[in-house]
Enzyme design. Structure first.
Site, short mmCIF file in Angstrom:
data_model
loop_
_atom_site.label_atom_id
_atom_site.label_comp_id
_atom_site.label_asym_id
_atom_site.label_seq_id
_atom_site.Cartn_x
_atom_site.Cartn_y
_atom_site.Cartn_z
N ARG A 26 36.19 39.40 24.30
CA ARG A 26 35.80 38.49 25.38
C ARG A 26 35.10 37.23 24.88
O ARG A 26 34.29 36.65 25.60
CB ARG A 26 34.92 39.21 26.42
CG ARG A 26 35.63 40.30 27.18
CD ARG A 26 36.73 39.71 28.06
NE ARG A 26 37.30 40.71 28.95
CZ ARG A 26 36.91 40.89 30.22
NH1 ARG A 26 36.01 40.12 30.76
NH2 ARG A 26 37.48 41.81 30.95
N ARG A 30 33.20 33.29 29.66
CA ARG A 30 32.10 32.63 30.38
C ARG A 30 30.85 32.37 29.58
O ARG A 30 29.99 31.61 30.04
CB ARG A 30 31.77 33.45 31.64
CG ARG A 30 32.82 33.30 32.71
CD ARG A 30 32.68 34.38 33.75
NE ARG A 30 32.95 35.69 33.16
CZ ARG A 30 32.92 36.83 33.83
NH1 ARG A 30 32.59 36.84 35.09
NH2 ARG A 30 33.20 37.96 33.22
O1 CP3 Z 1 38.28 36.46 24.93
C1 CP3 Z 1 39.04 37.39 25.16
O2 CP3 Z 1 38.77 38.57 24.87
C2 CP3 Z 1 40.42 37.08 25.75
C3 CP3 Z 1 40.53 37.13 27.14
C4 CP3 Z 1 40.45 38.45 27.92
C5 CP3 Z 1 40.14 38.45 29.31
N1 CP3 Z 1 40.30 39.72 29.76
C6 CP3 Z 1 39.76 37.27 30.10
C7 CP3 Z 1 39.01 37.45 31.35
C8 CP3 Z 1 40.73 39.77 27.55
C9 CP3 Z 1 41.08 40.35 26.19
C10 CP3 Z 1 40.64 40.56 28.73
C11 CP3 Z 1 40.93 42.00 28.75
C12 CP3 Z 1 40.62 42.78 29.96
N2 CP3 Z 1 40.74 42.42 31.27
C13 CP3 Z 1 40.23 44.14 29.93
C14 CP3 Z 1 40.10 44.97 28.69
C15 CP3 Z 1 38.84 44.71 27.96
C16 CP3 Z 1 37.61 45.30 28.62
O3 CP3 Z 1 36.73 44.49 28.96
O4 CP3 Z 1 37.55 46.51 28.76
C17 CP3 Z 1 40.06 44.56 31.27
C18 CP3 Z 1 39.62 45.93 31.74
C19 CP3 Z 1 40.39 43.45 32.10
C20 CP3 Z 1 40.42 43.39 33.58
C21 CP3 Z 1 39.46 42.39 34.11
N3 CP3 Z 1 39.61 41.03 34.02
C22 CP3 Z 1 38.25 42.66 34.80
C23 CP3 Z 1 37.70 44.03 35.11
C24 CP3 Z 1 37.69 41.42 35.12
C25 CP3 Z 1 36.46 41.17 35.94
C26 CP3 Z 1 35.23 41.42 35.18
C27 CP3 Z 1 34.83 40.19 34.42
O5 CP3 Z 1 34.68 40.26 33.20
O6 CP3 Z 1 34.71 39.16 35.08
C28 CP3 Z 1 38.54 40.41 34.57
C29 CP3 Z 1 38.32 38.95 34.64
C30 CP3 Z 1 38.37 38.18 33.38
N4 CP3 Z 1 39.24 38.35 32.36
C31 CP3 Z 1 37.53 37.07 33.07
C32 CP3 Z 1 37.92 36.62 31.80
C33 CP3 Z 1 37.37 35.46 31.03
C34 CP3 Z 1 36.44 36.51 33.96
C35 CP3 Z 1 36.98 35.74 35.12
C36 CP3 Z 1 36.69 34.26 35.09
O7 CP3 Z 1 36.41 33.64 34.05
O8 CP3 Z 1 36.80 33.67 36.16
#
Ligand code: CP3
Length: 342
Positions: A26, A30
């Site tokens: 991640r 943000r």
């Molecule tokens: O930098 C990185 O790692 C690359 C980008 C990335 C994102 N999601 C961007 C994202 C990666 C590798 C993921 C994987 C992901 N997404 C997982 C597996 C990793 C983990 O955390 O267990 C999962 C379960 C998701 C599903 C997901 N996406 C959730 C549950 C959420 C909401 C929670 C949160 O972190 O906000 C997201 C949204 C998300 N994915 C954001 C980002 C940057 C935030 C939304 C935003 O910026 O508006």
């Protein structure tokens, strides 16, 4: 193209490295004001993720701003259900939501195996643009969700503490469960192969909800599908990160992957014993980055001391939390570089 910094790939292949490579799950997100600015411009997460130029821009930011040894393509694991015919929405402050979910074999007939060249072209384009922007500075990590974790979202429709709706299907309708898991697996193999063809140098599978399964269910509903993916991706190293699956470390260590990711609940020495022939990745508690600079350095030194500097990729034990101070992140990265240099 030859990479200027290939520490991550050498560590993944089990070759000697002059220091331990470091990146953060991640990292493209943000924590960076520069990310939030592009996100603002995009209007929505999905618009950002589906606009290749912008997705590439935020993928490059941590390389320039944090000094990590790899970029990870900006996308989400939920693009696979969408490509299969089940779209998601990203609700502000709440996370992903699927307006419709799947529960019967009949529902599955409306889905299709993802065709990456059409359904996921935007990710492949983002990878190509990112590779140009990187110009060989560091490797690019591609990724996908592990089939069981994707299954959780496609049946439950949103995040959950227990994923009891998803797990109900495993007990109540194993045939439905295996059919959906296989569709996801076939889609994921095609998707990861396309990511590699577009330029990904290594790929990681995120089994984020592995920890909600019993060891027996994990062996039936998750591992066989991860195994199919590991066996199919022969072009580049594969990393398997199964959060919470401390009970399956030995079996994961026997897969044809190169790297196994650990979370902070997993003892490092015990993990080395259970997984003797693979590179390990992880596993600092992301909350350590809320501590003082001195505390971060102490914890990193301890971690590197326990893993050793070889066959090791330093990372957190899960994604970095969005309210983490980027200066604390830089401290973590610098400390790994300092304490792991031979
Ligand atoms: O930098 C990185 O790692 C690359 C980008 C990335 C994102 N999601 C961007 C994202 C990666 C590798 C993921 C994987 C992901 N997404 C997982 C597996 C990793 C983990 O955390 O267990 C999962 C379960 C998701 C599903 C997901 N996406 C959730 C549950 C959420 C909401 C929670 C949160 O972190 O906000 C997201 C949204 C998300 N994915 C954001 C980002 C940057 C935030 C939304 C935003 O910026 O508006």
């Amino acid at each position: 193209m030859n990479l200027k910094n290939d520490l991550l790939l050498r560590a993944a292949r089990g070759e000697k490295t002059e220091r331990t490579p470091v990146w953060m799950m991640r990292q493209a997100g943000r924590i960076l004001a520069e990310y939030r600015a592009v996100r603002e411009k995009a209007g929505s997460f999905i618009n950002l993720a589906t606009t290749p130029e912008m997705a590439a821009e935020v993928t490059l930011q941590p390389v320039d701003l944090l000094g990590v040894d790899a970029a990870i393509i900006f996308s989400d694991i939920l693009v696979i259900p969408e490509a299969m015919g089940l779209p998601y929405e990203m609700v502000e402050q709440r996370g992903p939501v699927f307006p419709s979910t799947v529960h019967t074999l009949e529902d599955l007939q409306k889905l299709h195996v993802a065709e990456p060249e059409t359904d996921l072209k935007y990710v492949l384009d983002a990878i190509k643009i990112t590779k140009k922007g990187l110009a060989g500075r560091v490797p690019l990590i591609g990724f996908a969700g592990a089939p069981f974790t994707i299954f959780c979202y496609m049946t439950e429709g949103k995040g959950s503490k227990t994923f009891s709706v998803a797990k109900k299907h495993l007990y109540a309708d194993p045939q439905f469960s295996h059919t959906l898991l296989q569709q996801i697996t076939d889609s994921t193999i095609a998707y990861l192969k396309a990511q590699v063809a577009a330029g990904a140098d290594i790929v990681q599978l995120f089994d984020s909800w592995a920890g909600i399964l019993s060891p027996e269910q994990y062996r039936v509903f998750s591992l066989p599908y991860i195994k199919q993916i590991c066996d199919a991706i022969t072009e580049v190293p594969v990393t398997v990160f199964a959060k919470g699956a401390f009970f399956a470390r030995k079996e994961i260590g026997e897969l044809s992957c190169s790297v196994v990711g650990l979370d902070w609940n997993m003892d490092i020495k015990e993990s080395r014993e259970l997984i003797p022939d693979k590179t390990l990745q992880g596993n600092l508690d992301p909350c350590v980055l809320y501590g003082s600079y001195e505390q971060i350095r102490v914890e990193v030194k301890k971690m590197v001391g326990q893993f050793g500097t070889q066959r090791y990729i330093a990372n957190l034990g899960h994604g970095v939390y969005p309210d983490t101070d980027p200066d604390k992140v830089r401290c973590f990265i610098e400390a790994v570089k300092e304490y792991s240099s031979l």
